[in-house]
Design a protein around this motif. Structure first.
Motif, mmCIF file in Angstrom:
data_model
loop_
_atom_site.group_PDB
_atom_site.id
_atom_site.type_symbol
_atom_site.label_atom_id
_atom_site.label_comp_id
_atom_site.label_asym_id
_atom_site.label_seq_id
_atom_site.Cartn_x
_atom_site.Cartn_y
_atom_site.Cartn_z
ATOM 1 N N GLU A 2 4.686 2.528 13.440
ATOM 2 C CA GLU A 2 3.659 1.695 12.816
ATOM 3 C C GLU A 2 4.391 0.990 11.684
ATOM 4 O OE1 GLU A 2 -0.110 3.862 12.259
ATOM 5 O OE2 GLU A 2 -0.078 3.030 10.233
ATOM 6 N N ALA B 116 5.249 -2.735 9.202
ATOM 7 C CA ALA B 116 4.813 -4.044 8.682
ATOM 8 C C ALA B 116 5.978 -4.654 7.913
ATOM 9 C CB ALA B 116 3.603 -3.876 7.783
ATOM 10 N N ARG C 132 7.139 -7.809 5.304
ATOM 11 C CA ARG C 132 6.645 -8.756 4.323
ATOM 12 C C ARG C 132 7.843 -9.523 3.775
ATOM 13 N NH1 ARG C 132 2.559 -7.165 6.121
ATOM 14 N NH2 ARG C 132 0.732 -6.247 5.112
ATOM 15 N N TYR D 248 8.494 -3.668 5.064
ATOM 16 C CA TYR D 248 7.650 -3.256 3.934
ATOM 17 C C TYR D 248 7.166 -1.821 4.118
ATOM 18 C CZ TYR D 248 3.201 -2.802 1.372
ATOM 19 O OH TYR D 248 2.168 -2.346 0.581
ATOM 20 N N TYR D 249 6.646 -1.512 5.311
ATOM 21 C CA TYR D 249 6.067 -0.183 5.561
ATOM 22 C C TYR D 249 6.479 0.290 6.945
ATOM 23 C CZ TYR D 249 2.386 3.151 6.885
ATOM 24 O OH TYR D 249 1.697 4.253 7.342
ATOM 25 N N TYR E 194 8.502 5.088 5.317
ATOM 26 C CA TYR E 194 9.295 4.202 4.456
ATOM 27 C C TYR E 194 8.356 3.201 3.815
ATOM 28 C CZ TYR E 194 12.553 0.454 3.186
ATOM 29 O OH TYR E 194 13.259 -0.515 2.507
ATOM 30 N N LEU E 195 8.538 2.960 2.525
ATOM 31 C CA LEU E 195 7.745 1.950 1.834
ATOM 32 C C LEU E 195 8.640 1.227 0.845
ATOM 33 C CD1 LEU E 195 4.960 0.679 1.314
ATOM 34 C CD2 LEU E 195 4.628 2.365 -0.490
ATOM 35 N N LYS F 220 6.248 -5.322 -6.175
ATOM 36 C CA LYS F 220 6.187 -4.106 -6.998
ATOM 37 C C LYS F 220 7.575 -3.473 -7.019
ATOM 38 C CE LYS F 220 1.323 -3.338 -6.004
ATOM 39 N NZ LYS F 220 0.311 -2.403 -5.427
ATOM 40 N N LYS G 183 8.595 0.127 -6.338
ATOM 41 C CA LYS G 183 8.936 1.446 -5.797
ATOM 42 C C LYS G 183 9.565 1.329 -4.404
ATOM 43 C CE LYS G 183 6.796 4.786 -8.465
ATOM 44 N NZ LYS G 183 6.812 4.005 -9.682
#
Lengths: 148, 156
Positions: free
Chosen positions: A88, A90, A92, A97-98, A117-118, A125, A127
């Protein structure tokens, strides 16, 4: 005495835990490189404390304000995710990103493995979070755990 | 020491030797001396009579030495070891590799070992991820909705 020592040695062998992330690229990020860094938090939990989540290992690394490390983390995650059973993700602004990946189980097939993973730098941001989880919990159970 | 006291002491010594004989802790020389005493004496007590029966069984010609008479203590040790191996095996099978018990964190270079603090860090990480996951999920639903709206306007 010697027989007792031999019996005890054989009995203890299964209890020796192998490295959970062995064979993964992210292993090079855990267990040392960032532990002395003032901008880093590395959390290690394993054993009975995770039983309520049906997990056996939780290992996370969070870096704050270290955008230079993003390419290193992203490369390691994408390499390990290449063989993921489920994902899953995403993107950016051109960056991952995620990511929530179900990795192939350990060689004995007993325990499931997941990678989170983020990269918040991709959305302005600061983090960067990497989490490795291992245990009997299924994918849906792990997602529920996020909400607890 | 009179004859009666002497005989009582000798019986006690013989009984002690008999117990050590059953526990398999007599060396060869002691065992020979014990068996010789058993054969020569007419002293009798439950322990001595049992030793005499066992020794007689050995002397009767079966190729079974006193050292093969497995003492209870040794059986208990072996049983405990087997039970431990079985428990370790059950733990291994039911849980896979048994992980070490670990709970610590490094925060800004400082090691933390308080369980509550460490689990607090875990929950914080997970809540940040959950927020991101929810955002991603919302994005997906929004995009699907937009696609649905567009498809409704297309004439086939």
């Amino acid at each position: 005495m010697k027989l007792n020592a031999l019996i005890l040695t054989i009995a203890m062998l299964p209890a020796v835990a192998a490295g959970a992330q062995e064979g993964l690229s992210v292993n090079g990020l855990f267990n040392g490189p960032y532990r002395d860094n003032v901008h880093a938090t590395e959390t290690v939990i394993s054993g009975s404390g995770l039983q309520e989540y049906n997990l056996s290992v939780y290992h996370s690394l969070t870096l704050s304000g270290m955008s230079d490390e993003v390419p290193v983390f992203e490369a390691a995650v994408l390499k390990d995710a290449a063989g993921a059973l489920d994902k899953e993700v995403a993107f950016r602004n051109g960056r991952l990103y995620y990511g929530y990946y179900t990795l192939k189980p350990m060689s004995d097939g007993e325990l499931n493995r997941y990678l989170f993973y983020l990269n918040q730098h991709a959305v302005g941001k600061d983090k960067l979070i990497l989490i490795y989880i291992e245990g009997k919990a299924g994918r849906a159970d792990v997602k529920k755990m996020l909400k607890k | 020491m009179n004859r009666h006291e002497y005989k009582r002491q000798s019986m006690r010594e013989l009984e002690l030797l008999a117990e050590r004989y059953f526990d398999c802790i007599l060396d060869e020389e002691e065992e020979e001396r014990f068996l010789r005493l058993l054969a020569m004496t007419d002293m009798s007590s439950p322990v001595i009579d049992e030793a005499r029966a066992v020794a007689g069984y050995c002397v009767a010609g079966k190729q079974r030495s006193a050292k093969t008479f497995v003492p209870v203590k040794r059986l208990l040790h072996v049983a405990a070891a087997i039970a431990f191996i079985i428990m370790a095996g059950v733990g291994y099978i039911s849980y896979g590799e048994m992980p070490e018990e670990e709970c610590y964190a490094y925060v800004g270079g400082q090691r933390i070992e308080d369980d509550d603090d460490v689990f607090g860090l875990m929950h914080h990480d997970l809540s940040v991820l959950e927020e991101a996951s929810a955002d991603v999920g919302l994005d997906v639903r929004t995009q699907m909705q937009m696609m649905g709206d567009v498809l409704e306007t297309v004439e086939f």
